[in-house]
Design an enzyme around this catalytic site. Structure first.
Site, PDB file in Angstrom:
ATOM      1  N   CYS A   1       0.859  -1.179   0.000  1.00 40.46           N
ATOM      2  CA  CYS A   1       0.000   0.000   0.000  1.00 40.46           C
ATOM      3  C   CYS A   1       0.901   1.235   0.000  1.00 40.46           C
ATOM      4  CB  CYS A   1      -0.889  -0.008   1.243  1.00 40.46           C
ATOM      5  SG  CYS A   1      -1.818   1.524   1.494  1.00 40.46           S
TER       6      CYS A   1
ATOM      7  N   CYS B   1       0.705   3.212   3.547  1.00 39.32           N
ATOM      8  CA  CYS B   1       1.237   2.771   4.843  1.00 39.32           C
ATOM      9  C   CYS B   1       2.263   1.644   4.732  1.00 39.32           C
ATOM     10  CB  CYS B   1       0.102   2.325   5.755  1.00 39.32           C
ATOM     11  SG  CYS B   1      -0.693   0.791   5.226  1.00 39.32           S
TER      12      CYS B   1
ATOM     13  N   CYS C   1      -7.126  -0.861   2.026  1.00 40.03           N
ATOM     14  CA  CYS C   1      -6.052  -1.402   2.854  1.00 40.03           C
ATOM     15  C   CYS C   1      -6.582  -1.627   4.274  1.00 40.03           C
ATOM     16  CB  CYS C   1      -4.874  -0.424   2.871  1.00 40.03           C
ATOM     17  SG  CYS C   1      -3.533  -0.922   3.981  1.00 40.03           S
TER      18      CYS C   1
ATOM     19  N   CYS D   1      -4.576   0.944   6.853  1.00 42.05           N
ATOM     20  CA  CYS D   1      -4.794   2.395   6.922  1.00 42.05           C
ATOM     21  C   CYS D   1      -6.138   2.846   6.337  1.00 42.05           C
ATOM     22  CB  CYS D   1      -3.646   3.143   6.246  1.00 42.05           C
ATOM     23  SG  CYS D   1      -3.579   2.995   4.449  1.00 42.05           S
TER      24      CYS D   1
ATOM     25  N   CYS E   1      -8.981  -5.394  -9.195  1.00 42.32           N
ATOM     26  CA  CYS E   1      -8.563  -4.375 -10.161  1.00 42.32           C
ATOM     27  C   CYS E   1      -8.051  -3.190  -9.339  1.00 42.32           C
ATOM     28  CB  CYS E   1      -9.767  -3.996 -11.017  1.00 42.32           C
ATOM     29  SG  CYS E   1      -9.391  -2.916 -12.391  1.00 42.32           S
TER      30      CYS E   1
END
Length: 169
Positions: free
Chosen positions: A84, A87, A132, A135, A155
């Protein structure tokens, strides 16, 4: 006049989906669409703006969509891990990445426990949004037209990810 029979193929359906996603990228951003709740990593909106690029902020914090075929990660073929961009959480691995033809990095499964999902009824359709789990940042959407073994297609916006290749032995 005789009506021609429409043929539905996987490529045609994926292409249509890519067209819808591309059209969605031009629509205004939904306000407040990022997952809400207590996440292990949190920042004020000011802090997010300071740490992220404008494009990252748009996707991760405003649930925007990057234009199709613009991310270098769409063509990433090396072994490694996708994190991510908000984070640094490990969210996908190259083992589950596949070529969907949609213009965004696609995966058939996330790293276990790394992402969450929620219903997204924006753009006059119902989809499943992926965020995510660490976060709450928006990553993309998941669809039921992926390959085995899951049948899912995550996607994911390339700008929402960073990639770390596995070092060669």
């Amino acid at each position: 006049m005789q009506a021609e029979r429409m043929q539905f193929t996987r490529r045609g359906i994926l292409g249509a989906g890519a067209g819808l996603c591309a059209a969605a990228a031009a629509w205004p951003v939904r306000a407040g669409s990022v997952a809400k709740g207590d996440f292990p990593v949190s920042h004020s909106e000011r802090e997010w703006r300071e740490m992220l690029t404008e494009a990252e902020y748009h996707v991760l914090r405003e649930a925007g969509t990057e234009r199709a075929f613009t991310s270098p990660l769409n063509d990433e073929k090396r072994r490694g891990v996708f994190h991510c961009a908000g984070c640094d959480n490990r969210v996908y691995t190259s083992v589950t990445k596949f070529e969907s033809g949609t213009g965004w990095p696609s995966f058939y499964a996330p790293v276990m426990g790394a992402v969450g999902t929620m219903k997204d009824d924006s753009l006059l359709m119902s989809r499943t949004e992926v965020h995510c789990a660490r976060c709450g940042s928006h990553l993309g959407h998941v669809f039921d037209d992926g390959p085995p073994p899951t049948g899912k297609r995550h996607c994911i916006n390339g700008v929402a990810l960073t990639f770390r290749p596995v070092p060669k032995a």
